[in-house]
Design an enzyme around this catalytic site. Structure first.
Site, PDB file in Angstrom:
ATOM      1  N   SER A   1       4.618   0.317   0.618  1.00  0.00           N
ATOM      2  CA  SER A   1       5.449  -0.061  -0.526  1.00  0.00           C
ATOM      3  C   SER A   1       5.797   1.091  -1.443  1.00  0.00           C
ATOM      4  O   SER A   1       6.890   1.188  -1.957  1.00  0.00           O
ATOM      5  CB  SER A   1       4.745  -1.137  -1.352  1.00  0.00           C
ATOM      6  OG  SER A   1       4.431  -2.235  -0.555  1.00  0.00           O
TER       7      SER A   1
ATOM      8  N   THR B   1       0.847  -1.191   0.000  1.00  0.00           N
ATOM      9  CA  THR B   1       0.000   0.000   0.000  1.00  0.00           C
ATOM     10  C   THR B   1       0.878   1.236   0.000  1.00  0.00           C
ATOM     11  O   THR B   1       2.093   1.150   0.147  1.00  0.00           O
ATOM     12  CB  THR B   1      -0.921   0.029   1.227  1.00  0.00           C
ATOM     13  OG1 THR B   1      -1.912   1.006   1.013  1.00  0.00           O
ATOM     14  CG2 THR B   1      -0.166   0.338   2.497  1.00  0.00           C
TER      15      THR B   1
ATOM     16  N   LYS C   1      -7.973   2.320   3.615  1.00  0.00           N
ATOM     17  CA  LYS C   1      -6.860   2.290   4.565  1.00  0.00           C
ATOM     18  C   LYS C   1      -6.791   3.542   5.431  1.00  0.00           C
ATOM     19  O   LYS C   1      -5.876   3.701   6.222  1.00  0.00           O
ATOM     20  CB  LYS C   1      -5.547   2.134   3.802  1.00  0.00           C
ATOM     21  CG  LYS C   1      -5.530   0.885   2.947  1.00  0.00           C
ATOM     22  CD  LYS C   1      -4.395   0.922   1.975  1.00  0.00           C
ATOM     23  CE  LYS C   1      -4.572  -0.161   0.944  1.00  0.00           C
ATOM     24  NZ  LYS C   1      -3.620  -0.022  -0.137  1.00  0.00           N
TER      25      LYS C   1
ATOM     26  N   GLY D   1      -3.945   6.282   8.964  1.00  0.00           N
ATOM     27  CA  GLY D   1      -3.725   5.474   7.776  1.00  0.00           C
ATOM     28  C   GLY D   1      -2.811   4.330   8.154  1.00  0.00           C
ATOM     29  O   GLY D   1      -1.937   4.495   9.007  1.00  0.00           O
TER      30      GLY D   1
END
Length: 181
Positions: free
Chosen positions: A131, A8, A40, A52
């Site tokens: 990521s 994410t 998220k 988040g």
């Protein structure tokens, strides 16, 4: 061995007296997109705090619940609640195994909370995890420097869009929230 759902990009920006926090919607399982519209970003305390998460979704929800408990225990003091959560996360044998990170924001500040016991006030008032975080972080830095007329929300949207254009673990299904007053 079970394949974990992960990947994410979460980005928070504090700019010109306002905060915005956003994330993409992609969850990846191994080399495949498992879901493209994961939410998220969550609001706590009637929207006064926005969070988040990146990492395992189940682990992130466990941490969100614990963070909300800490907020209630410490009179909605976000920084104190984050520090106490990080302490527990590091000491507690069950929590220590959780694989997630969080960005939390209120109208005045951004914090990154990690499972190693860290509570970070990010440099340049930009918090990025997941990521695609380095792509989004770099884009947000450039926007703060070269497009200071943009709002925090616009910067988050543009930086996440750039990250989604170049990171295979980030998509264009964005959710962006601002903390309530």
């Amino acid at each position: 061995m079970m394949t974990k759902i992960r990947s994410t990009t979460v980005l928070g920006v504090y700019h010109n007296g306002e905060v915005a926090l956003g994330a993409d919607g992609q969850a990846t399982m191994d080399k495949h997109i498992a879901k493209s519209n994961v939410k998220k970003i969550r609001k706590l305390l009637d929207g006064k705090i926005v969070t988040g998460f990146a990492g395992s979704t189940a682990d992130a929800f466990t941490l969100l619940e614990r963070f909300e408990e800490k907020l209630n225990s410490y009179n909605s003091n976000m920084k104190r609640a984050a520090i106490e959560l990080a302490k527990d996360w590091r000491k507690d044998q069950y929590l220590r195994k959780l694989e997630a990170m969080m960005v939390v924001a209120n109208k005045n500040e951004l914090l990154i909370i990690s499972g190693t016991g860290d509570v970070l006030e990010p440099d340049n008032e930009i918090a990025a995890i997941g990521s695609g975080s380095m792509f989004a972080h770099a884009a947000a830095l450039a926007l703060k420097k070269h497009a200071p007329h943009l709002s925090a929300e616009e910067m988050v949207r543009e930086a996440l869009t750039i990250a989604a254009d170049i990171c295979i673990y980030t998509n264009h299904n964005l959710i962006i929230e601002k903390p309530a007053e």
